[in-house]
Design a protein around this motif. Structure first.
Motif, PDB file in Angstrom:
ATOM      1  N   ILE A   3      37.167  96.064  67.648  1.00 24.34           N
ATOM      2  CA  ILE A   3      35.884  95.289  67.742  1.00 24.34           C
ATOM      3  C   ILE A   3      36.093  94.558  66.555  1.00 24.34           C
ATOM      4  CG2 ILE A   3      33.404  95.305  67.181  1.00 24.34           C
ATOM      5  CD1 ILE A   3      33.387  97.567  69.321  1.00 24.34           C
ATOM      6  N   VAL A   4      36.054  93.250  66.514  1.00 25.12           N
ATOM      7  CA  VAL A   4      35.687  92.490  65.175  1.00 25.12           C
ATOM      8  C   VAL A   4      34.085  92.198  64.938  1.00 25.12           C
ATOM      9  CG1 VAL A   4      36.176  90.220  64.051  1.00 25.12           C
ATOM     10  CG2 VAL A   4      38.048  91.365  65.638  1.00 25.12           C
ATOM     11  N   PRO A   5      33.769  92.910  63.989  1.00 23.53           N
ATOM     12  CA  PRO A   5      32.123  92.816  63.870  1.00 23.53           C
ATOM     13  C   PRO A   5      31.543  91.451  63.672  1.00 23.53           C
ATOM     14  CG  PRO A   5      33.112  94.434  62.246  1.00 23.53           C
ATOM     15  CD  PRO A   5      34.243  93.587  62.647  1.00 23.53           C
ATOM     16  N   GLU A   6      30.178  91.709  64.058  1.00 22.70           N
ATOM     17  CA  GLU A   6      29.450  90.464  64.101  1.00 22.70           C
ATOM     18  C   GLU A   6      28.940  89.732  62.819  1.00 22.70           C
ATOM     19  OE1 GLU A   6      26.593  93.736  64.099  1.00 22.70           O
ATOM     20  OE2 GLU A   6      28.400  93.044  65.165  1.00 22.70           O
ATOM     21  N   ASN A   7      28.568  88.547  62.556  1.00 22.11           N
ATOM     22  CA  ASN A   7      28.130  87.972  61.200  1.00 22.11           C
ATOM     23  C   ASN A   7      26.878  87.150  61.637  1.00 22.11           C
ATOM     24  OD1 ASN A   7      30.415  88.673  59.249  1.00 22.11           O
ATOM     25  ND2 ASN A   7      31.610  87.195  60.271  1.00 22.11           N
ATOM     26  N   PRO A   8      25.890  87.787  60.799  1.00 23.10           N
ATOM     27  CA  PRO A   8      24.592  87.122  61.158  1.00 23.10           C
ATOM     28  C   PRO A   8      24.417  85.448  60.480  1.00 23.10           C
ATOM     29  CG  PRO A   8      24.508  88.525  59.336  1.00 23.10           C
ATOM     30  CD  PRO A   8      25.880  88.881  59.805  1.00 23.10           C
ATOM     31  N   GLY A   9      23.651  84.669  61.251  1.00 26.25           N
ATOM     32  CA  GLY A   9      23.499  83.380  60.796  1.00 26.25           C
ATOM     33  C   GLY A   9      22.418  83.200  59.666  1.00 26.25           C
ATOM     34  N   LEU A  10      22.284  82.036  59.153  1.00 26.71           N
ATOM     35  CA  LEU A  10      21.070  81.830  58.354  1.00 26.71           C
ATOM     36  C   LEU A  10      20.351  80.526  58.578  1.00 26.71           C
ATOM     37  CD1 LEU A  10      23.079  82.420  54.936  1.00 26.71           C
ATOM     38  CD2 LEU A  10      21.411  83.862  55.688  1.00 26.71           C
ATOM     39  N   LYS A  11      19.034  80.541  58.743  1.00 26.75           N
ATOM     40  CA  LYS A  11      18.174  79.463  58.981  1.00 26.75           C
ATOM     41  C   LYS A  11      17.114  79.221  57.934  1.00 26.75           C
ATOM     42  CE  LYS A  11      16.680  77.066  62.551  1.00 26.75           C
ATOM     43  NZ  LYS A  11      17.808  76.146  63.366  1.00 26.75           N
ATOM     44  N   LEU A  12      16.999  77.812  57.392  1.00 25.58           N
ATOM     45  CA  LEU A  12      16.157  77.540  56.501  1.00 25.58           C
ATOM     46  C   LEU A  12      14.752  77.931  57.084  1.00 25.58           C
ATOM     47  CD1 LEU A  12      15.253  76.133  53.981  1.00 25.58           C
ATOM     48  CD2 LEU A  12      15.424  73.682  55.091  1.00 25.58           C
ATOM     49  N   GLU A  13      13.881  78.268  56.187  1.00 25.02           N
ATOM     50  CA  GLU A  13      12.578  78.654  56.533  1.00 25.02           C
ATOM     51  C   GLU A  13      11.730  77.513  55.826  1.00 25.02           C
ATOM     52  OE1 GLU A  13      10.776  80.732  58.144  1.00 25.02           O
ATOM     53  OE2 GLU A  13      11.532  82.717  57.895  1.00 25.02           O
ATOM     54  N   ARG A  14      11.517  76.449  56.673  1.00 27.39           N
ATOM     55  CA  ARG A  14      10.877  75.102  56.237  1.00 27.39           C
ATOM     56  C   ARG A  14       9.465  75.465  55.591  1.00 27.39           C
ATOM     57  NH1 ARG A  14      13.699  70.253  58.348  1.00 27.39           N
ATOM     58  NH2 ARG A  14      15.656  71.062  59.066  1.00 27.39           N
ATOM     59  N   ASN A  15       8.685  75.983  56.387  1.00 29.17           N
ATOM     60  CA  ASN A  15       7.342  76.353  55.710  1.00 29.17           C
ATOM     61  C   ASN A  15       7.323  76.584  54.432  1.00 29.17           C
ATOM     62  OD1 ASN A  15       6.081  75.050  57.928  1.00 29.17           O
ATOM     63  ND2 ASN A  15       5.904  77.130  59.084  1.00 29.17           N
ATOM     64  N   ALA A  16       8.149  77.686  54.209  1.00 28.78           N
ATOM     65  CA  ALA A  16       8.281  78.266  52.802  1.00 28.78           C
ATOM     66  C   ALA A  16       8.908  77.508  51.842  1.00 28.78           C
ATOM     67  CB  ALA A  16       9.055  79.585  52.984  1.00 28.78           C
ATOM     68  N   PHE A  17       9.745  76.551  52.267  1.00 23.56           N
ATOM     69  CA  PHE A  17      10.463  75.719  51.401  1.00 23.56           C
ATOM     70  C   PHE A  17       9.583  74.548  51.016  1.00 23.56           C
ATOM     71  CE2 PHE A  17      12.635  71.686  50.480  1.00 23.56           C
ATOM     72  CZ  PHE A  17      13.707  72.078  49.846  1.00 23.56           C
ATOM     73  N   LYS A  18       8.623  74.233  51.757  1.00 23.40           N
ATOM     74  CA  LYS A  18       7.431  73.005  51.833  1.00 23.40           C
ATOM     75  C   LYS A  18       6.585  73.625  50.605  1.00 23.40           C
ATOM     76  CE  LYS A  18       6.305  70.526  55.124  1.00 23.40           C
ATOM     77  NZ  LYS A  18       5.699  70.202  56.496  1.00 23.40           N
ATOM     78  N   ARG A  19       6.203  74.970  50.946  1.00 25.77           N
ATOM     79  CA  ARG A  19       5.023  75.567  49.756  1.00 25.77           C
ATOM     80  C   ARG A  19       5.908  75.254  48.433  1.00 25.77           C
ATOM     81  NH1 ARG A  19       4.062  79.173  54.098  1.00 25.77           N
ATOM     82  NH2 ARG A  19       5.676  80.882  53.117  1.00 25.77           N
ATOM     83  N   LEU A  20       7.196  75.664  48.317  1.00 26.13           N
ATOM     84  CA  LEU A  20       7.659  75.846  47.053  1.00 26.13           C
ATOM     85  C   LEU A  20       7.926  74.383  46.455  1.00 26.13           C
ATOM     86  CD1 LEU A  20      10.323  78.318  47.721  1.00 26.13           C
ATOM     87  CD2 LEU A  20       8.583  78.592  46.038  1.00 26.13           C
ATOM     88  N   PHE A  21       8.066  73.634  47.159  1.00 30.04           N
ATOM     89  CA  PHE A  21       8.322  72.026  46.832  1.00 30.04           C
ATOM     90  C   PHE A  21       7.046  71.617  46.424  1.00 30.04           C
ATOM     91  CE2 PHE A  21       8.953  67.450  47.202  1.00 30.04           C
ATOM     92  CZ  PHE A  21      10.236  67.365  46.885  1.00 30.04           C
ATOM     93  N   TYR A  22       5.794  71.780  47.133  1.00 32.00           N
ATOM     94  CA  TYR A  22       4.513  71.299  46.833  1.00 32.00           C
ATOM     95  C   TYR A  22       4.104  71.875  45.524  1.00 32.00           C
ATOM     96  CZ  TYR A  22       2.678  68.351  50.618  1.00 32.00           C
ATOM     97  OH  TYR A  22       2.396  67.531  51.569  1.00 32.00           O
ATOM     98  N   GLY A  23       4.533  73.109  45.157  1.00 34.12           N
ATOM     99  CA  GLY A  23       4.359  73.617  43.906  1.00 34.12           C
ATOM    100  C   GLY A  23       4.861  72.978  42.713  1.00 34.12           C
ATOM    101  N   TYR A  24       6.081  72.541  42.995  1.00 36.26           N
ATOM    102  CA  TYR A  24       6.788  71.653  41.941  1.00 36.26           C
ATOM    103  C   TYR A  24       5.996  70.345  41.916  1.00 36.26           C
ATOM    104  CZ  TYR A  24      10.261  68.260  40.246  1.00 36.26           C
ATOM    105  OH  TYR A  24      10.562  67.264  39.727  1.00 36.26           O
ATOM    106  N   MET A  25       5.791  69.609  42.872  1.00 38.30           N
ATOM    107  CA  MET A  25       5.025  68.391  43.116  1.00 38.30           C
ATOM    108  C   MET A  25       3.831  68.349  42.256  1.00 38.30           C
ATOM    109  SD  MET A  25       7.013  66.099  44.119  1.00 38.30           S
ATOM    110  CE  MET A  25       6.003  64.621  44.666  1.00 38.30           C
ATOM    111  N   LEU A  26       2.864  69.500  42.443  1.00 40.95           N
ATOM    112  CA  LEU A  26       1.706  69.616  41.858  1.00 40.95           C
ATOM    113  C   LEU A  26       1.434  70.224  40.270  1.00 40.95           C
ATOM    114  CD1 LEU A  26      -0.358  70.520  45.083  1.00 40.95           C
ATOM    115  CD2 LEU A  26      -0.127  68.354  44.226  1.00 40.95           C
TER     116      LEU A  26
END
Length: 309
Positions: free
Chosen positions: A80-103
């Motif tokens: 058995i060659v073990p699995e590798n999990p993937g990664l997905k961008l959390e867009r809502n969380a990113f948007k909140r952080l970006f708005y914090g920078y803008m404001l």
């Protein structure tokens, strides 16, 4: 002045007072020198952040940080060659952080929020279904035809280690994908409406036909299967399964209550496909005649020596 106008003024002031934003992920810079002016609408009023530009920014970030999960597989020795999990961008969380920078002008370093995506087949699933062979079939080909042999090996590798869960359908075309030069497929004989031609990917019908007989022996449900328009040499009459990207497909369904695993190998003139599953599976096999080891004679096509498909 309304709230929109006041906040727009604050953004304008921050554009002069705050340094640029740096977007990072796990210690690496993904995108730097992000300026407020590039993502704010012009004064005096209007939406504070240009949502269209922000969406494009998130697409750019996602292209750099996201990765698909990788299923657990078996190597050539059955380990058995073990699995590798993937990664997905959390867009809502990113948007909140970006708005914090803008404001507010903070944070100046934005760590990309990511969510783990787990594969469908992990080591535990694979360890439970690799133990019992419920179907197997072998066919033979002339390995001197390098183009056809290469195509056969590519298609065999494409279906190897595929897991089909209970109630799921397996599509040969959907799994192998389009046969193209970019994927390494070469020109070799194919049969079209009873006539023999050369085309990219010739020979892969031997893989689909071998698979058909293996899954039929395993008692799986055949959903879609078509025969060639003329006799082929590598399986008994009526036991072939022709496939074409713009035409016929071979599809079967796992009717059992346990997942099944496909193990496929092609080399040295032999195609071998085995179907595995759990010890708990209540097998209902079918009788399927074996393939002949006799190879066809070579014929001339386009003044080159090839093997009839």
């Amino acid at each position: 002045m309304g709230w929109n106008g006041l906040l727009a003024v604050l953004i304008a002031l921050n554009q002069w007072m705050q340094p640029n934003l740096s977007i990072e992920s796990r210690g690496e810079v993904v995108k730097d020198r992000i300026s407020m002016t590039d993502y704010a609408y012009p004064l005096p009023v209007g939406p504070l952040v240009n949502e269209e530009r922000l969406a494009k920014l998130m697409d750019q970030v996602a292209a750099k940080v996201e990765r698909e999960p990788e299923n657990a597989t078996l190597d050539g020795a059955g380990r058995i060659v073990p699995e590798n999990p993937g990664l997905k961008l959390e867009r809502n969380a990113f948007k909140r952080l970006f708005y914090g920078y803008m404001l507010e002008g903070e944070p100046l370093r934005l760590e990309v929020p990511l969510r783990r995506i787990y594969p469908r087949v992990d080591s535990e699933v694979l360890s439970n279904i690799k133990v019992r062979q419920i179907g197997q079939y072998a066919t033979y080909y002339n390995s001197r035809n390098r183009n056809r042999s290469s195509n056969i090996a590519l298609a065999a590798n494409a279906i190897n280690n595929q897991v089909v869960f209970p109630g799921e359908r397996f599509s040969f075309n959907g799994t192998v994908g389009m046969r193209t030069k970019e994927k390494g497929y070469l020109r070799a004989p194919v049969i079209v409406r009873g006539e023999m031609y050369e085309d990219i990917g010739g020979g892969i019908c031997q893989i689909s036909s071998t698979l058909f007989n293996a899954v039929d022996r395993a008692g799986l449900t055949i959903v879609e299967r078509f025969s060639h328009s003329r006799r082929v040499h590598y399986v008994p009459a009526g036991r072939d399964a022709t496939v074409s990207w713009y035409g016929p497909d071979f599809v079967f369904e796992n009717r059992y209550d346990q997942p099944i695993l496909i193990r496929s190998y092609a080399g040295g003139g032999t195609v071998s496909i085995s179907i595995y599953s759990s010890e708990l599976l209540e097998l209902q096999p079918r009788e399927v005649p074996g393939a002949s080891r006799e190879l066809p004679e070579e014929v001339k096509m386009d003044e080159r020596s090839v093997i009839v498909e």
